[in-house]
Motif scaffolding. Structure first.
Motif, mmCIF file in Angstrom:
data_model
loop_
_atom_site.group_PDB
_atom_site.id
_atom_site.type_symbol
_atom_site.label_atom_id
_atom_site.label_comp_id
_atom_site.label_asym_id
_atom_site.label_seq_id
_atom_site.Cartn_x
_atom_site.Cartn_y
_atom_site.Cartn_z
ATOM 1 N N GLY A 172 0.826 -1.207 0.000
ATOM 2 C CA GLY A 172 0.000 0.000 0.000
ATOM 3 C C GLY A 172 0.857 1.252 0.000
ATOM 4 O O GLY A 172 0.583 2.218 -0.721
ATOM 5 N N LEU A 199 -4.259 -4.151 -3.394
ATOM 6 C CA LEU A 199 -4.233 -3.503 -2.078
ATOM 7 C C LEU A 199 -5.347 -4.003 -1.160
ATOM 8 O O LEU A 199 -6.389 -4.471 -1.612
ATOM 9 C CB LEU A 199 -4.379 -1.983 -2.237
ATOM 10 N N SER A 203 -5.940 0.518 2.317
ATOM 11 C CA SER A 203 -5.084 1.192 1.320
ATOM 12 C C SER A 203 -5.909 1.596 0.105
ATOM 13 O O SER A 203 -5.678 2.655 -0.491
ATOM 14 C CB SER A 203 -3.947 0.271 0.885
#
Lengths: 271, 295
Positions: A172, A199, A203
């Motif tokens: 992230g 992600l 994130s």
């Protein structure tokens, strides 16, 4: 006696800005991309408006990523691809430029599916594009690194380890670093190719919120096949299927009232 | 049924482990074997004399290996200087600039070059390189040379190392993610800047690995070098002088000079030296690869 209307400077500037905002930042005319095996993009015609989030939506393999990569000519890396047509970036056809290609590419920041930090430190990743631009002033570079890392909300997390390798960050964080790296060269457009697919939800939310903030100053072209992401972010949706643009328009129109059977089916299956 | 599956599982496991342990033990066994055979000469002479003395008079019991070590190092360095940049740029061109078709044509050619027996390279060296050095290269520098020289050895070795290094470098550059190249280009890099900042940097541990393999291969190569290097005891800076590398010493003399006391042991010591030097080269490159991978 004839009287002429008197314009103030600010008014004139506003008019020019308004006019500029009306003209598309990217205009694609008759874009075809093909390999020996067949066509990937078929006669694409598309206008990308300024300061909007334009979502390229469609099933895997429909040509979204190829279209995105045609915009900054990263298709050059794939020698098997034959590209024809016009891709006008602010009126300049990127497919025809040769010497100015690196400068043209700097107008478009790229965010890939997976973050690809360069094999250098966090600091040098953000400074990389600036150095390529010929900026040598260390203070200016340091200021830009700090500003852009703050902009993506990464500064507090990395300020004490700027010289650490970029790949020591979490995925992230790496994705945000790549965004900061792209923003540092002051692009006009951000090309994002499924940037949240690798992600976690937190994130993903950070990146999506960043996009919402960034569209004030940038045009964002986002490739995704996540319908909910398209609904959350899009100002304009382009639905693609097998290398064709099937429908495009405001998300409320095309996602709620699809006209074509293909999109209707995709929305049902996608949901 | 379950019992049969369990037994076959166990047998496969044992077989794999046995193979693995054998492979791990092999270099140790070779090292111990060579040391055991070289022990008489190591016991009878100081290591300093053996390694650094220039005196090679087996009849008098003087075994100074310096000329052999020097020749080996000289031809290896020469081969490395001639082949490494060539391989590096060829691999970069083939993977980053050239058309895919060119790479497809080159790969089998590289495999063919790697498969040619070293004696063929030796013959090619004698017929082409040695006369070329004697008639064209040496006169260019105002030197008279028979052509049987360190330079000829270096050239032949360089050609022999190219397929190994090139193959490995191509593999290294092909594994660098396209996304990383795209990142560099999209930030405004030219194609060459991308190669410099991403391909070479990211591939650096692999480049070191390929170079290490090339050097180790060059250091241990025997027949081809033996045929072109002159096999004369000499320590000269000039590349046009003949030399006598360690592998050539062993290959030329093993089985023929056994009547001379300690000669057998001296040749085993030469083999042990080769073994240790190649081990050191490998460890050296491993260390650097480890260091660069941290970046």
């Amino acid at each position: 006696m004839i009287t002429y209307p008197v314009f103030s400077y600010q008014k004139a500037k506003r008019m020019v800005n308004h006019q500029e905002k009306q003209t598309p930042i990217i205009e694609i005319k008759g874009l075809n991309v093909r390999t020996r095996e067949g066509e990937i993009l078929k006669n694409i015609n598309l206008k990308i408006p300024r300061n909007k989030i334009v979502v390229l939506l469609g099933p895997s393999g429909c040509g979204k990523t190829t279209l995105l990569k045609s915009l900054n000519r990263l298709t050059d890396l794939h020698k098997e691809l034959q590209v024809s047509g016009e891709v006008l970036i602010d009126g300049v056809d990127i497919l025809k430029v040769s010497r100015d290609l690196p400068a043209m590419r700097q107008k478009m920041g790229l965010l890939s599916q997976r973050p690809f930090p360069l094999p250098v430190s966090i600091y040098r990743n953000v400074a990389y594009g600036l150095k390529l631009k010929g900026i040598r002033n260390k203070d200016l570079i340091a200021h830009s690194v700090e500003t852009n890392l703050k902009r993506v909300g990464l500064w507090d997390e990395v300020k004490n380890r700027l010289n650490s390798p970029a790949n020591s960050l979490s995925i992230g964080q790496q994705q945000r670093l790549c965004l900061a790296r792209g923003l540092a060269v002051k692009p006009a457009i951000i090309l994002a190719d499924e940037p949240t697919s690798a992600l976690d939800p937190i994130s993903t939310r950070i990146i999506e919120n960043l996009f919402k903030e960034l569209k004030e100053h940038y045009t964002i072209i986002l490739v995704t096949h996540v319908l909910r992401q398209a609904v959350r972010l899009a100002d304009h949706v382009v639905f693609m299927y097998y290398g064709d643009i099937i429908e495009q328009g405001h998300p409320d129109d095309i996602l709620k009232h699809p006209k074509t059977e293909v999109l209707k089916k995709y929305l049902v299956d996608g949901n | 049924m379950n019992r049969i599956r369990r037994i076959s599982d166990l047998l496969v496991n044992i077989w794999m482990r046995a193979g693995l342990y054998f492979l791990l033990a092999l270099p140790v066994l070779i090292g111990v074997g060579l040391y055991w055979k070289a022990a008489p000469i190591i016991g009878g002479h100081s290591l300093r004399d053996l390694l650094f003395s220039r005196q090679w008079f087996p009849m008098k019991g003087e075994f100074g290996f310096m000329p052999f070590i020097y020749s080996s190092a000289y031809v290896t360095v020469l081969a490395f200087i001639l082949s490494a940049p060539l391989c590096l740029f060829a691999a970069i061109y083939l993977t980053q600039f050239g058309k895919h078709r060119l790479l497809q044509v080159m790969l089998p050619v590289i495999d063919i070059l790697a498969g040619i027996p070293s004696v063929v390279y030796g013959v090619w060296g004698v017929l082409v390189i040695v006369p070329a050095v004697a008639e064209y290269v040496a006169p260019l520098f105002g030197v008279a040379s028979s052509g049987y020289s360190l330079l000829s050895g270096g050239i032949v070795l360089a050609v022999m190392c190219i397929p190994y290094m090139l193959n490995m470098l191509i593999e290294v550059f092909q594994t660098i993610p396209v996304g990383m190249k795209e990142a560099s280009l999209s930030l405004g890099a030219t194609h060459w800047e991308m190669v410099k900042h991403v391909i070479i940097r990211k591939g650096f541990p692999g480049i070191l690995s390929a170079f290490g393999l090339g050097i180790a291969k060059a250091f241990g190569e025997t027949i081809a070098v033996l045929m072109v290097v002159g096999n004369t005891l000499d320590i000269s800076v000039s590349p046009f002088s003949p030399g006598y590398p360690l592998p050539a010493l062993i290959a030329n003399n093993y089985g023929e000079m056994m009547s001379i006391p300690d000669y057998d042991s001296a040749l085993m010591f030469a083999a042990l030296l080769l073994f240790v030097i190649i081990l050191i080269i490998n460890l050296f490159f491993r260390y650097f690869i480890h260091q660069t991978e941290k970046i």
